[in-house]
Every structure is written in structure tokens, then in C-alpha cells.
Design a protein around this motif. Structure first.
Motif, PDB file in Angstrom:
ATOM      1  N   LEU A  28       0.825  -1.215   0.000  1.00 45.09           N
ATOM      2  CA  LEU A  28       0.000   0.000   0.000  1.00 45.09           C
ATOM      3  C   LEU A  28       0.860   1.266   0.000  1.00 45.09           C
ATOM      4  O   LEU A  28       0.553   2.237  -0.712  1.00 45.09           O
ATOM      5  CB  LEU A  28      -0.952  -0.010   1.191  1.00 45.09           C
ATOM      6  N   ILE A  29       1.925   1.264   0.778  1.00 51.66           N
ATOM      7  CA  ILE A  29       2.815   2.431   0.803  1.00 51.66           C
ATOM      8  C   ILE A  29       3.497   2.600  -0.548  1.00 51.66           C
ATOM      9  O   ILE A  29       3.601   3.717  -1.072  1.00 51.66           O
ATOM     10  CB  ILE A  29       3.849   2.302   1.948  1.00 51.66           C
ATOM     11  N   TRP A  30       3.946   1.491  -1.142  1.00 48.33           N
ATOM     12  CA  TRP A  30       4.574   1.563  -2.461  1.00 48.33           C
ATOM     13  C   TRP A  30       3.592   2.113  -3.501  1.00 48.33           C
ATOM     14  O   TRP A  30       3.955   2.961  -4.316  1.00 48.33           O
ATOM     15  CB  TRP A  30       5.077   0.181  -2.875  1.00 48.33           C
ATOM     16  N   ALA A  36       0.121   4.528  -7.816  1.00 46.82           N
ATOM     17  CA  ALA A  36      -0.493   3.327  -8.391  1.00 46.82           C
ATOM     18  C   ALA A  36      -1.362   2.642  -7.337  1.00 46.82           C
ATOM     19  O   ALA A  36      -1.486   1.417  -7.330  1.00 46.82           O
ATOM     20  CB  ALA A  36       0.590   2.378  -8.886  1.00 46.82           C
ATOM     21  N   LEU A  37      -1.958   3.446  -6.455  1.00 44.85           N
ATOM     22  CA  LEU A  37      -2.712   2.885  -5.343  1.00 44.85           C
ATOM     23  C   LEU A  37      -3.931   2.103  -5.810  1.00 44.85           C
ATOM     24  O   LEU A  37      -4.259   1.053  -5.245  1.00 44.85           O
ATOM     25  CB  LEU A  37      -3.120   3.989  -4.369  1.00 44.85           C
ATOM     26  N   VAL A  38      -4.609   2.574  -6.839  1.00 43.65           N
ATOM     27  CA  VAL A  38      -5.788   1.862  -7.343  1.00 43.65           C
ATOM     28  C   VAL A  38      -5.388   0.502  -7.907  1.00 43.65           C
ATOM     29  O   VAL A  38      -6.055  -0.501  -7.651  1.00 43.65           O
ATOM     30  CB  VAL A  38      -6.530   2.710  -8.401  1.00 43.65           C
ATOM     31  N   ASP A  39      -4.282   0.449  -8.635  1.00 45.74           N
ATOM     32  CA  ASP A  39      -3.815  -0.831  -9.179  1.00 45.74           C
ATOM     33  C   ASP A  39      -3.405  -1.796  -8.072  1.00 45.74           C
ATOM     34  O   ASP A  39      -3.731  -2.982  -8.114  1.00 45.74           O
ATOM     35  CB  ASP A  39      -2.638  -0.607 -10.133  1.00 45.74           C
ATOM     36  N   VAL A  40      -2.688  -1.287  -7.074  1.00 47.75           N
ATOM     37  CA  VAL A  40      -2.257  -2.129  -5.959  1.00 47.75           C
ATOM     38  C   VAL A  40      -3.467  -2.624  -5.175  1.00 47.75           C
ATOM     39  O   VAL A  40      -3.544  -3.810  -4.821  1.00 47.75           O
ATOM     40  CB  VAL A  40      -1.274  -1.357  -5.043  1.00 47.75           C
ATOM     41  N   CYS A  41      -4.416  -1.752  -4.910  1.00 40.88           N
ATOM     42  CA  CYS A  41      -5.614  -2.145  -4.170  1.00 40.88           C
ATOM     43  C   CYS A  41      -6.428  -3.177  -4.953  1.00 40.88           C
ATOM     44  O   CYS A  41      -6.941  -4.136  -4.373  1.00 40.88           O
ATOM     45  CB  CYS A  41      -6.470  -0.930  -3.841  1.00 40.88           C
TER      46      CYS A  41
END
Length: 130
Positions: A28-30, A36-41
Motif C-alpha cells: 500500500l505504501i509503495w 499506483a494505489l488503485v492498481d495495488v488495491c
């Protein structure tokens, strides 16, 4: 006593669950730092859904029951995190605060209501004959 047992006694979590927590936080921090928070989530929610389906499948097979129990523990631990990430993703699409609040309440109260409604019927106590 092994170090992993000491960690489990102190924290109440196995070292594998602690490592998974740290990996999720790092992801999440990355994602936040690299925009790229939406992609990571989305990836985290997809992985949670995959683990949940694997848990359902492995609990039905007797030889894989221990793996199913471990996956059940993991999905139970991460349910609320996955629910909050899902709520974040939905908030990127819908901008209605009332809808988001209702969805959040349903997602948080859903498991509690299901567990209350899906209780086993009380077992009958057999009377001893004297």
C-alpha cells in the motif's frame, strides 16, 4: 521454546500472518508513493478473493483440511482490510457519500449478522437413566 512460538504467544498471530501484514502495508505504501494505489488495491482485493475461493475448496477435501484451516484464519484476519480497500475502490467510482456509508456499514456488519443468523440449533441434552 522456538522464537516463532514466542512471537505467537506475545502477539496472538503467527509469524506468517505478521509477515503478510507487513507485506500488505508495504504494498500500500509503495502504491501510494508511485501513484499506483488503485492498481495495488485492485490486486490485493483480487488476491483476497483468490485465497477465499481456495479456502472454500480446500475445506471440502479431507486431505487438505489443515491448509483450509490456515486459509480460513488468513481470510478472517484480512476481511476487514479487504473490505476497507474495496470501499476505497468503490469511492473512486461513486461519489455519493450516503451510498458509501451504507455500503461500509453492510460490509462491516455483514459477517456478524451472518454468524448470528447461521447458528447451529441447540443440541438436545440426553437425560441419564438412573
Amino acid at each position: 521454546m522456538k522464537w516463532s512460538n514466542r512471537i505467537q504467544i506475545i502477539t496472538g498471530q503467527t509469524y506468517m500472518h505478521i509477515a503478510m501484514h507487513l507485506l500488505v502495508i508495504a504494498a500500500l505504501i509503495w502504491g501510494w508513493k508511485h501513484k499506483a494505489l488503485v492498481d495495488v488495491c485492485s490486486t490485493l482485493v483480487a488476491v483476497y478473493a483468490l485465497v477465499f475461493v481456495a479456502m472454500l475448496a480446500t475445506q471440502r477435501i479431507a486431505r487438505l483440511r489443515t491448509l483450509g484451516d490456515y486459509l480460513e484464519e488468513a481470510t478472517t484476519t484480512y476481511y476487514f482490510g479487504a473490505a476497507m480497500i474495496t470501499l476505497f475502490l468503490v469511492s473512486r467510482i461513486y461519489h455519493n457519500n450516503l451510498l458509501l456509508a451504507c455500503l461500509g456499514v453492510v460490509m462491516l456488519l455483514g459477517p456478524a449478522l451472518v454468524s448470528l443468523l447461521a447458528k447451529e440449533p441447540p443440541r438436545r441434552i440426553e437425560k441419564k437413566r438412573s
